[in-house]
Scaffold this active site. Structure first.
Site, PDB file in Angstrom:
ATOM      1  N   GLU A 178       0.826  -1.214   0.000  1.00  0.00           N
ATOM      2  CA  GLU A 178       0.000   0.000   0.000  1.00  0.00           C
ATOM      3  C   GLU A 178       0.862   1.268   0.000  1.00  0.00           C
ATOM      4  O   GLU A 178       0.817   2.077   0.924  1.00  0.00           O
ATOM      5  CB  GLU A 178      -0.954  -0.009   1.195  1.00  0.00           C
ATOM      6  N   GLU A 196      -5.616  -8.265  -0.959  1.00  0.00           N
ATOM      7  CA  GLU A 196      -6.271  -8.139   0.347  1.00  0.00           C
ATOM      8  C   GLU A 196      -7.728  -7.843   0.110  1.00  0.00           C
ATOM      9  O   GLU A 196      -8.070  -6.964  -0.703  1.00  0.00           O
ATOM     10  CB  GLU A 196      -5.678  -6.989   1.176  1.00  0.00           C
TER      11      GLU A 196
HETATM   12  C1  BG6 Z   1      -4.493  -2.959   4.880  1.00  0.00           C
HETATM   13  C2  BG6 Z   1      -3.142  -3.377   5.367  1.00  0.00           C
HETATM   14  O1  BG6 Z   1      -4.508  -1.592   4.902  1.00  0.00           O
HETATM   15  O2  BG6 Z   1      -5.615  -3.298   5.607  1.00  0.00           O
HETATM   16  C3  BG6 Z   1      -3.154  -4.471   6.410  1.00  0.00           C
HETATM   17  O3  BG6 Z   1      -2.310  -3.751   4.312  1.00  0.00           O
HETATM   18  C4  BG6 Z   1      -4.315  -4.248   7.342  1.00  0.00           C
HETATM   19  O4  BG6 Z   1      -1.919  -4.448   7.059  1.00  0.00           O
HETATM   20  C5  BG6 Z   1      -5.597  -4.363   6.536  1.00  0.00           C
HETATM   21  O5  BG6 Z   1      -4.340  -5.105   8.435  1.00  0.00           O
HETATM   22  C6  BG6 Z   1      -6.873  -4.295   7.338  1.00  0.00           C
HETATM   23  O6  BG6 Z   1      -6.873  -3.159   8.140  1.00  0.00           O
HETATM   24  P1  BG6 Z   1      -7.093  -3.230   9.697  1.00  0.00           P
HETATM   25  O7  BG6 Z   1      -6.858  -1.879  10.171  1.00  0.00           O
HETATM   26  O8  BG6 Z   1      -8.492  -3.696   9.892  1.00  0.00           O
HETATM   27  O9  BG6 Z   1      -6.127  -4.218  10.211  1.00  0.00           O
END
Ligand code: BG6
Length: 489
Positions: free
Chosen positions: A175, A387
């Site tokens: 990211e 993701e």
């Molecule tokens: C993304 C990141 O922004 O979102 C992860 O690459 C992160 O590291 C994921 O865990 C989910 O976000 P969060 O804040 O719910 O953990």
């Protein structure tokens, strides 16, 4: 029709959110090790020295460091053929600028990759997923100092050479657009390791949103990170021409809140700045035409790209484009619109969408829209969703079962959206869900925001024995992976 043969199915984690063992076998402190826990209502805080009495979730995380064999066996049981993980930079170069790499750290990832190979799971490695060694922040101001480009490349060279026959897919930075998304705060710390002097001297915990922010320095550091990424792509291809090296962009896909042309224009600008600036530099090898004008409006002088840098960016373009997708958000120029949280940012609330308990709006159609837009913007460039997932509170029944039908309900239409996009011609090559095993949340630092198909018995008060168990969604995703996306019910 449907998903092509060989489509990559799996899950994604980050070292700092799952490994724990934060100082074991020679690892040095990395950025997340300095962050205390928060929760859905309590902002996460940061302290530049470790407080022995405070609870730091990354220090033990979910102890993947000692459970990786058991965890990879569970991933294999789900039928995965890819596992996205990151190497923790601080395990390899504990201080960032050490003359020699740490052999114990290198050996750990050898073991992990060998374990993946046992099950024919292809590793997809993020070289830096918010894990800059802490010493680079304090000694070099992160990527604001060009010497950090060399430190990063030295780290890349070490791992490229060591794992050149074990890893084919690499992502240079997780990211990379986070500093633009969050406008300082968490994005600056995680993304570019840039803190202002006053915060480095702090003696009391500071809310991440209260960290000092200098936009000019932020964009300068981001530019250095682009140069580092491009050089890493060139270096990787030199070491092994078969490497596939990608970029990774957080997509908070946006819609205009109203049909007011002013909202539409504001939305385009937001999308350009937050997503396309980073995407274009890494895929097309140059800054978009509007960069100087947009940055000027934000008070940033776009005078930091040298002729030599331009050449590097042009030569170091990526082989594929990956992104994270959790939700969409709305943009408006109208005052008084209701807002809601999005990943690393806040946006206007969409009246047509429901949201998770953390306010992230659920939008599988938005995924199809995002895929279509990216396929048009970067013709012929393979895309991968690295993701996607649903953070939720899970309840463990007396018999130990976890009925997370809400998580299945989130995923199912997203998988269908991917299939439809592929059938319309989008070159999507793979899908790794976020946090297939429960881990520490990056934004809030809590365990209670669970993403996993696999439950980990570990809690925000520091209790739990780290035991693993399968949730209902585990069996659902297993069907999806094993049927190459044919079965989604
Ligand atoms: C993304 C990141 O922004 O979102 C992860 O690459 C992160 O590291 C994921 O865990 C989910 O976000 P969060 O804040 O719910 O953990």
């Amino acid at each position: 029709m449907g998903f092509p043969k060989g489509f990559l199915w799996g899950g994604a984690v980050a070292a700092n959110q799952c490994e724990g063992a934060y100082l074991e076998d020679g690892k040095g402190l990395s950025v997340p090790d300095m962050l205390l826990g928060g929760d859905v209502n309590t902002p996460r805080t940061f302290l530049p020295v470790t407080d022995p009495n405070a609870f730091y979730p990354s220090h033990e995380a979910v102890d993947f460091y000692h459970h990786y064999k058991e965890d990879i066996a569970l991933f294999a049981e789900m039928g995965w053929n890819v596992f996205r993980l990151s190497i923790n930079w601080g395990r390899i170069y504990p201080n960032g600028d050490d003359p020699e790499p740490n052999e114990a750290g290198l050996q750990f990832y050898d073991n992990v990759f060998d374990e993946c190979k046992k099950y024919n799971i292809e590793p997809l490695v993020t070289i830096c997923h918010y894990e800059m060694p802490w010493a680079i922040v304090t000694k070099y101001s992160g990527f604001h100092d060009r010497r950090t480009i060399d430190l990063y490349l030295k780290y890349c060279e070490t791992i490229f050479r060591r794992y050149k026959d074990k890893v084919k897919y690499w992502l240079t930075f997780n990211e990379i657009n986070v500093p633009v998304l969050s406008e300082g705060g968490i994005g600056n710390l995680y993304g570019i390791g840039l803190l202002e002097e006053e915060d480095i001297q702090a003696t009391d915990p500071i809310k991440l949103s209260d960290l000092k922010f200098n936009r000019q320095r932020t964009f300068e550091a981001l530019h250095n990170e682009f140069v580092a990424s491009a050089k890493a792509v060139m270096l990787g291809h030199e070491i092994n021409p078969d490497f596939k090296i990608g970029c990774m962009i957080a997509h908070i896909t946006c819609y205009p809140l109203t049909p007011d042309p002013k909202d539409v224009l504001a939305c385009i600008k937001d999308d350009n700045l937050k997503h396309n600036l980073c995407g274009d530099v890494q895929v097309r090898g140059q800054y978009p035409v509007w960069t100087e004008a947009y940055l000027k409006e934000k008070g940033v002088t776009f005078n930091f790209v040298t002729e030599e840098d331009k050449e590097i960016l042009k030569k170091g373009t990526v082989d594929f484009y990956t992104f994270s997708y959790y939700q969409t958000s709305c943009i408006t120029t109208h005052a008084g619109a209701e807002t809601t949280n999005a990943n690393m940012s806040v946006g206007a609330k969409n009246p047509y969408l429901k949201a998770s308990d953390w306010g992230w709006q659920i939008d599988p159609d938005g995924l199809k829209y995002t895929l279509a837009t990216l396929a048009d913007r970067y013709p012929g460039v393979p895309l991968m969703i690295v993701e996607n997932g649903f953070g939720a509170f899970d309840k463990v029944e007396e018999d130990g079962s976890i009925h997370d039908d809400y998580r299945i309900a989130y995923f199912k239409p997203h998988v269908i959206a991917m299939r439809e996009a592929i059938e319309e011609g989008v070159p999507l090559i793979g899908y790794t869900t976020w946090g297939p095993i429960d881990l520490v949340s990056a934004s809030t630092g809590e365990y209670a925001k669970r993403y996993g198909f696999i439950y980990v018995n570990r809690h925000d008060d520091g209790t739990g024995d780290f035991s693993r168990s399968r949730k209902d969604s585990f069996y659902w995703y297993k069907k999806v992976c094993e049927s190459n996306g044919e079965i989604v019910d």
